[in-house]
Scaffold this motif. Structure first.
Motif, PDB file in Angstrom:
ATOM      1  N   LYS A  35     -12.965  -9.171 -18.422  1.00 61.94           N
ATOM      2  CA  LYS A  35     -13.477  -7.820 -18.722  1.00 61.94           C
ATOM      3  C   LYS A  35     -12.759  -6.764 -17.900  1.00 61.94           C
ATOM      4  CE  LYS A  35     -18.165  -8.632 -19.488  1.00 61.94           C
ATOM      5  NZ  LYS A  35     -19.458  -8.570 -18.832  1.00 61.94           N
ATOM      6  N   ALA A  36     -12.406  -7.127 -16.646  1.00 66.64           N
ATOM      7  CA  ALA A  36     -11.721  -6.170 -15.752  1.00 66.64           C
ATOM      8  C   ALA A  36     -10.233  -6.043 -16.087  1.00 66.64           C
ATOM      9  CB  ALA A  36     -11.902  -6.604 -14.300  1.00 66.64           C
ATOM     10  N   GLY A  37      -9.764  -6.811 -17.075  1.00 59.68           N
ATOM     11  CA  GLY A  37      -8.381  -6.655 -17.542  1.00 59.68           C
ATOM     12  C   GLY A  37      -7.366  -7.565 -16.870  1.00 59.68           C
ATOM     13  N   HIS A  38      -7.817  -8.563 -16.089  1.00 66.88           N
ATOM     14  CA  HIS A  38      -6.874  -9.496 -15.458  1.00 66.88           C
ATOM     15  C   HIS A  38      -6.335 -10.489 -16.489  1.00 66.88           C
ATOM     16  CE1 HIS A  38      -7.645  -8.261 -11.322  1.00 66.88           C
ATOM     17  NE2 HIS A  38      -8.939  -8.215 -11.612  1.00 66.88           N
ATOM     18  N   ALA A  39      -5.089 -10.925 -16.251  1.00 73.26           N
ATOM     19  CA  ALA A  39      -4.520 -12.010 -17.070  1.00 73.26           C
ATOM     20  C   ALA A  39      -5.001 -13.328 -16.453  1.00 73.26           C
ATOM     21  CB  ALA A  39      -3.006 -11.934 -17.047  1.00 73.26           C
ATOM     22  N   VAL A  40      -5.780 -14.096 -17.205  1.00 73.76           N
ATOM     23  CA  VAL A  40      -6.440 -15.276 -16.632  1.00 73.76           C
ATOM     24  C   VAL A  40      -5.999 -16.543 -17.357  1.00 73.76           C
ATOM     25  CG1 VAL A  40      -8.666 -16.332 -16.077  1.00 73.76           C
ATOM     26  CG2 VAL A  40      -8.451 -13.848 -16.064  1.00 73.76           C
TER      27      VAL A  40
END
Ligand code: NAP
Length: 296
Positions: free
Chosen positions: A23-28
């Motif tokens: 949700k925070a926009g990190h590439a996971v």
């Protein structure tokens, strides 16, 4: 800033934390022992890795949230573990609750490979993970904590650098002493309220905001009085933490009277096959002594 984040262990806690990272926009990139648990994250935009070692090829920071000390050892140093592929200067952050002593040993092994390490156990339950408001107790070097902050802020509200490597786990054991004694207090108090003829919901409302309030009473009290013992945190995992607390207290020579009592009470519930229930099931040990049931 670190761009590619790996997450190992998509259980009750890891699930909420990973959704908040996305949700925070990190590439996971995710890995879970039971691969079916990765599906919902792939749908939500994450990549998956074939093993912890494979994850290290694409990730600068690797987060871990698995059950117990041997499980962290397994994902770090077992076959296809993180340490067999990890790049120097990668940062490993362990969110599991495990032994402070074993944490130091594992941190030293990783550091000798040039890998940075923080122990960062969490508190706040499944609700805290899902809402992104966990308390995170961090042990390690200040520069690594600073590097980790943009990641931890995706699911943490209170992030405290408590000391050197291992200190995060010791702080978490402090947290667990408070959790179980508050749970015992809530159990005893609600059974007393019932015996005194009080409406249990109103009683919780009346006292939870005052000096007697606790997270356990406010969050688990309403579940206890409707006999909803589904786990946010299982009795089996709670016992794992109390074992860690009692081992550390033994090493430190600290007497823990109420914590020892609660450990034995949970043991009676485990013996009856109730280890998979939530830790607020502690009330059942008192119910059995009194021959009554809360909320009935
Ligand atoms: P959980 O729902 O039982 O999930 C455990 C996770 O660890 C699963 O993803 C499991 O994989 C994985 N795992 C266990 N052993 C493994 C191994 N040997 N190799 C690889 N993966 C392994 O537990 P949880 O409630 O999320 O708790 C995780 C950690 O957070 C624990 O240390 C716990 O004490 C701590 N914690 C929990 C809470 C809470 O309220 N639940 C709160 C604070 C801290 P599979 O899916 O394959 O089984």
């Amino acid at each position: 800033m670190d761009k590619n984040i790996g997450f190992i262990g998509l259980g009750i806690m890891g699930r909420g934390m990973t959704h908040n990272l996305l949700k925070a926009g990190h590439a996971v990139t995710v890995w879970n022992r039971n691969p079916a648990r990765m599906d919902e994250f792939i749908t939500a935009g994450a990549k998956s890795a074939a093993s912890p070692a494979a994850m290290t090829a694409q990730c600068d920071v690797i987060l871990i949230c698995v059950s117990d000390t041997p499980d962290v050892e397994q994902v770090l140093f077992g076959a296809q573990g993180v340490s067999s592929g990890v790049k120097a200067d990668a940062l490993v952050i362990d969110h599991s609750t495990i032994s402070p002593h074993a944490t130091l040993e594992m941190a030293t092994r990783l550091n000798s490979q040039g890998v940075r390490f923080l122990d960062a156990p969490v508190s706040g339950g499944s609700e805290g993970a899902a809402k992104g408001i966990l308390s995170i107790m961090v042990g390690g070097d200040a520069e690594d904590v600073e590097r980790a902050l943009p990641i931890l802020q995706a699911y943490g509200k209170t992030i405290t650098h408590v000391g050197k490597q291992g200190a995060g786990q010791t702080a978490k054991l402090v947290n667990q002493i408070l959790v179980v004694i508050n749970q015992l207090a809530a159990s005893e108090a609600l059974l007393f309220a019932q015996a005194g003829g009080l409406d249990l919901s109103k009683t919780i409302e009346a006292v939870k905001g005052g000096a007697a309030g606790s997270w356990m009473l406010a969050n688990r009290g309403p579940q206890m009085i409707v006999r909803d013992f589904r786990p946010g945190f299982t009795i089996d995992l709670q016992q794992k933490d109390l074992r860690l607390v009692l081992e550390a207290a033994d090493q430190l020579g600290v007497p823990l009277l109420a914590t020892s009592l609660v450990f034995q009470m949970y043991r009676t519930l485990q013996a009856q096959g109730l280890g998979g229930e939530g830790n607020h099931g502690l009330v059942k040990a008192l119910e059995q002594m009194m021959g009554v049931e809360l909320g009935k």
